[in-house]
Structures are given as structure tokens and as C-alpha cells.
Design a protein around this motif. Structure first.
Motif, short mmCIF file in Angstrom:
data_model
loop_
_atom_site.label_atom_id
_atom_site.label_comp_id
_atom_site.label_asym_id
_atom_site.label_seq_id
_atom_site.Cartn_x
_atom_site.Cartn_y
_atom_site.Cartn_z
N TYR A 163 57.82 28.23 34.78
CA TYR A 163 57.71 26.93 35.46
C TYR A 163 58.68 25.95 34.83
N ALA A 164 59.03 24.94 35.59
CA ALA A 164 59.84 23.82 35.09
C ALA A 164 59.42 22.59 35.88
N VAL A 165 58.98 21.56 35.16
CA VAL A 165 58.58 20.31 35.79
C VAL A 165 59.71 19.31 35.56
N MET A 166 60.41 18.96 36.61
CA MET A 166 61.56 18.07 36.52
C MET A 166 61.16 16.65 36.96
N SER A 167 62.12 15.75 37.00
CA SER A 167 61.83 14.35 37.31
C SER A 167 61.50 14.13 38.78
N ASN A 168 62.06 14.95 39.67
CA ASN A 168 61.80 14.75 41.09
C ASN A 168 61.44 16.03 41.84
N HIS A 169 61.16 17.10 41.09
CA HIS A 169 60.72 18.34 41.73
C HIS A 169 60.12 19.26 40.66
N LEU A 170 59.49 20.34 41.13
CA LEU A 170 58.95 21.33 40.19
C LEU A 170 59.14 22.74 40.73
N HIS A 171 59.19 23.69 39.82
CA HIS A 171 59.32 25.11 40.15
C HIS A 171 58.20 25.88 39.44
N VAL A 172 57.64 26.87 40.12
CA VAL A 172 56.73 27.82 39.48
C VAL A 172 57.03 29.22 40.01
N VAL A 173 56.97 30.20 39.13
CA VAL A 173 57.07 31.60 39.53
C VAL A 173 55.67 32.19 39.33
N LEU A 174 55.04 32.63 40.42
CA LEU A 174 53.65 33.05 40.42
C LEU A 174 53.53 34.54 40.68
N SER A 175 52.58 35.17 40.00
CA SER A 175 52.29 36.59 40.18
C SER A 175 50.84 36.76 40.58
N VAL A 176 50.60 37.26 41.78
CA VAL A 176 49.25 37.41 42.32
C VAL A 176 48.64 38.72 41.82
N ASP A 177 47.42 38.64 41.29
CA ASP A 177 46.72 39.82 40.78
C ASP A 177 45.59 40.17 41.74
N VAL A 178 45.93 40.93 42.78
CA VAL A 178 44.96 41.28 43.83
C VAL A 178 43.81 42.11 43.25
N ASP A 179 44.14 43.06 42.37
CA ASP A 179 43.11 43.92 41.77
C ASP A 179 42.09 43.10 40.98
N LYS A 180 42.56 42.09 40.29
CA LYS A 180 41.67 41.24 39.50
C LYS A 180 40.68 40.52 40.41
N ALA A 181 41.18 39.95 41.50
CA ALA A 181 40.32 39.23 42.44
C ALA A 181 39.29 40.16 43.07
N ASN A 182 39.72 41.35 43.43
CA ASN A 182 38.79 42.30 44.06
C ASN A 182 37.76 42.84 43.09
N ALA A 183 38.06 42.80 41.78
CA ALA A 183 37.13 43.31 40.78
C ALA A 183 36.04 42.30 40.42
N TRP A 184 36.24 41.03 40.77
CA TRP A 184 35.23 40.03 40.47
C TRP A 184 33.95 40.31 41.24
N SER A 185 32.82 40.10 40.60
CA SER A 185 31.54 40.17 41.31
C SER A 185 31.39 38.94 42.20
N ASP A 186 30.42 38.97 43.11
CA ASP A 186 30.20 37.82 43.99
C ASP A 186 29.89 36.57 43.17
N LEU A 187 29.12 36.73 42.10
CA LEU A 187 28.78 35.59 41.27
C LEU A 187 30.01 35.03 40.57
N GLU A 188 30.88 35.91 40.08
CA GLU A 188 32.11 35.45 39.42
C GLU A 188 33.00 34.70 40.40
N VAL A 189 33.08 35.18 41.63
CA VAL A 189 33.88 34.49 42.65
C VAL A 189 33.35 33.07 42.86
N VAL A 190 32.04 32.95 43.01
CA VAL A 190 31.43 31.63 43.24
C VAL A 190 31.64 30.73 42.03
N GLU A 191 31.47 31.27 40.83
CA GLU A 191 31.65 30.45 39.62
C GLU A 191 33.09 29.97 39.49
#
Length: 325
Positions: free
Chosen positions: A65-93
């Protein structure tokens, strides 16, 4: 015309994306205003703090990431397996860390017994929350909206803070990811706001360097794990040392007042990534001008366009710079 998100994101092809957004009218609302002279640099700290806190809630890691004076950049990596492994309670929390939720989700989080109809509604809500917690649009919404509200409250005004929808581009292979990360981390150097990466405030490279001085990697960022291998942990398939060297050497060449060149060890990285070494500086220095769509080797580029139903394949010519084949 801005493309719908369904034409910009395909987890089938890549889970790594470069997102960037600008202040309204390009104003320096996180820097020193050139007309009034008022300094808003403290807002960059707001943004950095939020960028580093959101991965603990979302199934999305921040690579750079870089936070500049008039814009910002982020490079994001989505972890689909992590989200699918969460229990229903973990998702809600996780969701309740961002939003209040509903009466049903609040009761479920407290361990109360739900009726059959309420349980059916809960299943639908959990499915929706799980999807949102691995959704880049929701990540950026939870980053941009609080900052806009906080800045407007400080200025005692209303209206837009960000220019509009954030821009998003798919990084289709390791070469594209490293090139984009170096581009993002070197933003302050390229803008002459800093002389070296370690002096670049509110960037991932500065955070990584500070952690490395203690022999560590920042827990808030996607780690470097070294060369690709069997049963490897989640992370970026280069070493911290190699990445630091690559960014430092690239930054020295970009800054015309500093002597620098690309070393033999860095050239070996280009060879492994199948990137023409002679194109590296142009790719990193002009990344924002060259690429306004998916970035990667031509074969990956074609697959991504096919999967996202793109008929016109813009900027394919630019992707030839990153393809040695």
C-alpha cells in the motif's frame, strides 16, 4: 465508461488485485493544500491505520500500500479458502466488527436459540456476509467511507471526499504482482516525497523494513515466503531480501540524482519470472500509465478476458512488455 466489477474480477484466474482511488478533483485532501496552505498529512495516518486493521476482519490480505497526498494504492490478496473455512458464528462475529447486523444475527452471536424460520433467515444472512467478507468492493467501501466521514466532520462540510468508484486491476501472475508492488512502494520516491524506500512514510515498504530490522515480517501484511515449493504457506513467493534489493535498486535508478543499477541477483529474479530485464524499469516507473486493465503474461491475459467475457482486450500491447515468451 467504467467497467462493471464482474468484468474486472475473476477469482478463477487470480486472487490478487491492485486497487487505487483519488481525492475528489485531485485535491490534496491528505497533504498540504497548495492554495490555503493547510496541512492534512495527519489523514494519511488515518488511512494507513485502517488499511492495516481491515485484514483482521476480512478474508483479504494486504500485500502493498501507499497513502499519498491526493490518492492511495493497495494491492489486495483474497483468501477464498479462509472465508469458506469460517464457521457461521465466526462469519457473524467478523461482520459485527464492521456493522451492527440484524436482530437475528445479534441473538445468534449471543448463543440464543432461534426458531426454524429465524434459522432459515440466518443461513441466508451468513451466506451473504461470508461473500462480502471476501469481496474487494466491500473492503474498499469499509476503507473509503469511514475516512470520508471523518475528514468531512473535521472540515465541517458534506459532499464527496473520494473522486468516485475505486479503480481495480487484476494481477494475473507473480511477475505482475511484484511489478505492481514495487510501483506502489516506490510512489513517494517517484513523486520526490522521499529519497529512499525506508523514508517513504505511510507505505508498506517502510513498515516491512522496520520489521526486518528486528528480524521479523509485519503481521498485518501478506508475508514473503521465499521461492515456491511444495506445501508452502500462504505468501509471496520471493524472499524479503530479494524484494528489498529489487525495490532499492529500482528506486535508485528512478531517482536521477542517485547512482544505481540492476544487479546480477535481481536479473536472476527476472529470468525466473520470465520478464524481460530491459523492460523492468519502464514497467515499474510507468505502471499506472501502461496498465489500466488486467496485467500479466499474454496467455493469462487471454484467459482472464475470456472468463470475464471481454470482447475488446485493451492494453494487451502493454502486457507484451511483461512477457518474455
Amino acid at each position: 465508461m467504467t467497467l462493471p466489477r464482474k468484468y474486472q474480477i475473476s477469482y478463477e484466474d487470480t486472487t490478487v488485485y491492485h486497487c487505487y482511488t483519488r481525492m475528489v478533483r485531485g485535491a490534496f485532501l491528505m497533504g498540504k493544500h497548495h492554495l490555503t496552505g493547510k496541512d492534512y498529512n495527519h489523514r494519511r495516518g488515518w488511512v494507513e491505520e485502517l488499511i492495516l486493521s481491515l485484514p483482521a476482519v476480512f478474508a483479504i490480505d494486504v500485500a502493498a500500500y501507499a497513502v499519498m497526498s491526493n490518492h492511495l494504492h493497495v494491492v489486495l490478496s483474497v483468501d477464498v479458502d479462509k472465508a469458506n473455512a469460517w464457521s457461521d458464528l465466526e462469519v457473524v462475529e467478523h461482520w459485527h466488527q464492521l456493522f451492527k447486523g440484524t436482530e437475528i444475527t445479534q441473538r445468534f452471536a449471543k448463543g440464543e436459540v432461534l426458531s426454524g424460520g429465524e434459522a432459515f433467515v440466518l443461513i441466508k444472512q451468513v451466506r451473504e456476509y461470508r461473500s462480502r467478507l471476501m469481496d474487494i468492493s466491500w473492503f474498499m467501501r469499509c476503507l473509503n467511507e469511514p475516512i470520508a466521514r471523518q475528514a468531512n466532520a473535521e472540515d465541517k462540510c458534506t459532499g464527496r471526499f473520494w473522486e468516485g468508484r475505486f479503480k481495480c486491476q487484476a494481477l494475473l501472475d507473480e511477475a505482475a504482482v511484484l511489478a505492481c508492488m514495487a510501483y506502489v512502494d516506490l510512489n513517494p520516491v517517484r513523486a520526490k516525497m522521499a529519497n529512499t524506500p525506508e523514508e517513504s512514510k505511510h507505505t508498506s515498504i517502510q513498515l516491512r523494513i522496520k520489521a526486518a530490522l528486528n528480524g521479523e515480517q509485519p503481521q498485518e501484511l501478506l508475508p514473503f515466503i521465499g521461492n515456491e515449493r511444495a506445501n508452502q504457506p500462504k505468501g509471496l513467493a520471493v524472499s524479503v531480501k530479494d524484494y528489498f534489493q529489487l525495490v532499492d535498486e529500482t528506486g535508485r535508478v528512478i531517482r536521477h540524482d542517485k547512482r544505481g543499477s540492476i544487479s546480477e541477483s535481481s536479473l536472476a529474479i527476472f529470468e525466473r519470472l520470465n520478464v524481460p530485464a530491459e523492460n523492468w524499469l519502464k514497467i515499474v516507473n510507468d505502471f499506472g500509465k501502461l496498465f489500466h486493465g488486467p496485467v500479466g503474461h499474454l496467455q493469462q491475459h487471454d484467459k482472464f478476458c475470456e472468463h470475464t467475457n471481454r470482447v475488446r482486450r485493451h492494453f494487451k500491447q502493454s502486457c507484451m512488455l511483461i512477457d518474455k515468451s
